[in-house]
Design an enzyme around this catalytic site. Structure first.
Site, PDB file in Angstrom:
ATOM      1  N   ASP A   1       0.817  -1.223   0.000  1.00 41.52           N
ATOM      2  CA  ASP A   1       0.000   0.000   0.000  1.00 41.52           C
ATOM      3  C   ASP A   1       0.849   1.271   0.000  1.00 41.52           C
ATOM      4  O   ASP A   1       0.305   2.380   0.042  1.00 41.52           O
ATOM      5  CB  ASP A   1      -0.929   0.021   1.221  1.00 41.52           C
ATOM      6  CG  ASP A   1      -2.234  -0.744   0.992  1.00 41.52           C
ATOM      7  OD1 ASP A   1      -2.643  -0.881  -0.183  1.00 41.52           O
ATOM      8  OD2 ASP A   1      -2.834  -1.191   1.985  1.00 41.52           O
TER       9      ASP A   1
ATOM     10  N   ARG B   1       0.314  -1.637   7.741  1.00 44.29           N
ATOM     11  CA  ARG B   1       0.871  -0.420   7.141  1.00 44.29           C
ATOM     12  C   ARG B   1       1.789   0.358   8.085  1.00 44.29           C
ATOM     13  O   ARG B   1       2.337   1.401   7.686  1.00 44.29           O
ATOM     14  CB  ARG B   1      -0.266   0.497   6.647  1.00 44.29           C
ATOM     15  CG  ARG B   1      -1.132  -0.127   5.559  1.00 44.29           C
ATOM     16  CD  ARG B   1      -1.990   0.913   4.845  1.00 44.29           C
ATOM     17  NE  ARG B   1      -1.176   1.821   4.021  1.00 44.29           N
ATOM     18  CZ  ARG B   1      -1.666   2.863   3.362  1.00 44.29           C
ATOM     19  NH1 ARG B   1      -2.955   3.149   3.439  1.00 44.29           N
ATOM     20  NH2 ARG B   1      -0.864   3.634   2.636  1.00 44.29           N
TER      21      ARG B   1
ATOM     22  N   ARG C   1     -10.185   5.748  10.363  1.00 48.10           N
ATOM     23  CA  ARG C   1      -8.727   5.657  10.463  1.00 48.10           C
ATOM     24  C   ARG C   1      -8.160   6.707  11.435  1.00 48.10           C
ATOM     25  O   ARG C   1      -7.741   6.372  12.530  1.00 48.10           O
ATOM     26  CB  ARG C   1      -8.084   5.806   9.086  1.00 48.10           C
ATOM     27  CG  ARG C   1      -8.535   4.761   8.057  1.00 48.10           C
ATOM     28  CD  ARG C   1      -7.985   3.387   8.367  1.00 48.10           C
ATOM     29  NE  ARG C   1      -8.411   2.392   7.409  1.00 48.10           N
ATOM     30  CZ  ARG C   1      -7.753   2.082   6.290  1.00 48.10           C
ATOM     31  NH1 ARG C   1      -6.649   2.707   5.975  1.00 48.10           N
ATOM     32  NH2 ARG C   1      -8.211   1.140   5.485  1.00 48.10           N
TER      33      ARG C   1
ATOM     34  N   HIS D   1     -11.498   6.956   4.171  1.00 47.73           N
ATOM     35  CA  HIS D   1     -10.602   8.113   4.285  1.00 47.73           C
ATOM     36  C   HIS D   1     -11.357   9.330   3.742  1.00 47.73           C
ATOM     37  O   HIS D   1     -12.117   9.195   2.768  1.00 47.73           O
ATOM     38  CB  HIS D   1      -9.356   7.941   3.394  1.00 47.73           C
ATOM     39  CG  HIS D   1      -8.219   7.195   4.002  1.00 47.73           C
ATOM     40  ND1 HIS D   1      -7.380   6.393   3.249  1.00 47.73           N
ATOM     41  CD2 HIS D   1      -7.724   7.159   5.270  1.00 47.73           C
ATOM     42  CE1 HIS D   1      -6.440   5.879   4.029  1.00 47.73           C
ATOM     43  NE2 HIS D   1      -6.623   6.323   5.256  1.00 47.73           N
TER      44      HIS D   1
ATOM     45  N   CYS E   1      -4.994   9.367  -3.669  1.00 48.23           N
ATOM     46  CA  CYS E   1      -4.254   8.456  -2.785  1.00 48.23           C
ATOM     47  C   CYS E   1      -2.786   8.330  -3.219  1.00 48.23           C
ATOM     48  O   CYS E   1      -1.910   8.128  -2.387  1.00 48.23           O
ATOM     49  CB  CYS E   1      -4.867   7.063  -2.792  1.00 48.23           C
ATOM     50  SG  CYS E   1      -6.563   7.000  -2.220  1.00 48.23           S
TER      51      CYS E   1
HETATM   52  N1  ARG Z   1      -5.322  -0.123   0.932  1.00 49.22           N
HETATM   53  C1  ARG Z   1      -5.108   1.182   1.460  1.00 49.22           C
HETATM   54  C2  ARG Z   1      -5.740   1.291   2.826  1.00 49.22           C
HETATM   55  O1  ARG Z   1      -6.795   0.746   3.006  1.00 49.22           O
HETATM   56  C3  ARG Z   1      -5.635   2.237   0.535  1.00 49.22           C
HETATM   57  C4  ARG Z   1      -5.259   3.628   0.916  1.00 49.22           C
HETATM   58  C5  ARG Z   1      -5.831   4.648  -0.007  1.00 49.22           C
HETATM   59  N2  ARG Z   1      -5.324   5.920   0.255  1.00 49.22           N
HETATM   60  C6  ARG Z   1      -6.054   7.036   0.425  1.00 49.22           C
HETATM   61  N3  ARG Z   1      -5.439   8.168   0.538  1.00 49.22           N
HETATM   62  N4  ARG Z   1      -7.349   6.976   0.545  1.00 49.22           N
HETATM   63  O2  ARG Z   1      -5.213   1.902   3.730  1.00 49.22           O
END
Ligand code: ARG
Length: 270
Positions: A69, A94, A140, A169, A263
Site C-alpha cells: 500500500d 501499514r 482511520r 478516508h 491516494c
Molecule cells: N489499501 C489502502 C488502505 O486501506 C488504501 C489507501 C488509499 N489511500 C487514500 N489516501 N485513501 O489503507
C-alpha cells in the site's frame, strides 16, 4: 466565467513496484481476487507522466518490498509550510510506512518533521483547503490527531465524521478544488458534518453514488486541472460547468486496494 489558473505543485509519489492485495483493511480489498502489478505500474506511469506534462514537479520515494500500500503516498504525511506531520497508521500491515516516509523527508532536507503521537493517515484524512484543514475521522485518523495537527501545522482544523466504510478516508469522499471550493459525497458523512460542509461551502459540487463509487472524489486539483478517475463522468461534467478542466485517468487496478488519483499523490507545501 473567468478562466482558472493552475499553480505548479510539488508532489511526492511512490511507484507500485510491489503492488498486490494480500490483506484486507477496507471493503474494496479482496485478497482472493488476483491483481496485476504490471497493470498497476502502467496505470500509475500514466498519472505520473500527466503531472509532469501539466508542469508539476514530482519527487519519488523508493517502494519497500512487503509494503504493497506504499503506493498511496497521500497517506505518508501531511506537509504544510515546510512542516511535516508524519503518519501513524491504524493497522499493523501499514505501520512500517510511517517511518519509511519520515525517513525520506529527513534525508531530503526537511528539518521540521514530527513523529505523530496519535493515529493519522496523512492526507488520506487531512486535506488542506486554503487556510483551513478539513479532517476526517471515524475509520482511520483519530480525533485526537486533529488537535495534534492543528497545534503542529498551525491551521484551523475542521473535524468531519465519515460513516460509510467504503469511504474510509476523507479523500475518498471529498476533494479540495481550490482554496475556497470543494466537491463531496454527502452520504459519506454524519448529519452534523453534512451541516458543517453546507455552511462552509454552500456552493460545493456534490457527487452522487455513481461518481463516488468509482472514486471520482479521489481527485487532485491544481486550481484549473482536476485529475480524477475517468469513470466519474457526471463529476467531470459538473467540473467543466464550473470552469475547471477535468482530466480522466484509468487507475482501476489500484482501486482493487481502495485507492485512486489522490491516494497516489502527496502534496509538498514549502
Ligand atoms: N489499501 C489502502 C488502505 O486501506 C488504501 C489507501 C488509499 N489511500 C487514500 N489516501 N485513501 O489503507
Amino acid at each position: 466565467m473567468s478562466p482558472r489558473t493552475a499553480r505548479p505543485r510539488h508532489y511526492l509519489m511512490c511507484r507500485p513496484a510491489h503492488f498486490t492485495v494480500d490483506y484486507s483493511i477496507n471493503p474494496w480489498m479482496d485478497p482472493a481476487k488476483p491483481t496485476d502489478t504490471g497493470t498497476a505500474l502502467a496505470q500509475w506511469d500514466q498519472l505520473h507522466a500527466l503531472f509532469l506534462r501539466l508542469g508539476h514537479t514530482v519527487e519519488l520515494i523508493d517502494p519497500v518490498p512487503g509494503l504493497p500500500d506504499m503506493v498511496f503516498a497521500a497517506n505518508g504525511a501531511t506537509v504544510v509550510d515546510g512542516k511535516v506531520l508524519g503518519a501513524r497508521f491504524r493497522y499493523p500491515e501499514r505501520t512500517a510506512e510511517g517511518p519509511a516516509y519520515t525517513d525520506w523527508f529527513r534525508a531530503h532536507g526537511w528539518t521540521q518533521v514530527r513523529d505523530a503521537e496519535h493515529v493519522n493517515e496523512g492526507e488520506g484524512d487531512l486535506l488542506v483547503a486554503g487556510e483551513r484543514i478539513l479532517a476526517g475521522t471515524g475509520f482511520r485518523t483519530e480525533a485526537a490527531a486533529h488537535a495534534e495537527a492543528e497545534r503542529f501545522l498551525g491551521r484551523e482544523v475542521v473535524t468531519l465524521r465519515l460513516v460509510d466504510p467504503r469511504y474510509y478516508h476523507l479523500d475518498t469522499a471529498l476533494a479540495v478544488l481550490s482554496d475556497t471550493e470543494i466537491m463531496y459525497h454527502p452520504a459519506a458523512f454524519d448529519p452534523a458534518s453534512r451541516a458543517v460542509l453546507e455552511r462552509l461551502y454552500p456552493d460545493a459540487i456534490t457527487a452522487g453514488a455513481q461518481d463516488a463509487q468509482v472514486f471520482g472524489l479521489n481527485a487532485v486539483s491544481d486550481g484549473a486541472n482536476v485529475i480524477l478517475p475517468e469513470a466519474a463522468v457526471g463529476l467531470a461534467e459538473q467540473l467543466r460547468a464550473r470552469g475547471f478542466n477535468p482530466i480522466g485517468v484509468d487507475l482501476t487496478e489500484l482501486l482493487r486496494a481502495g485507492g485512486a488519483v489522490k491516494c497516489c499523490t502527496l502534496e509538498l507545501r514549502h
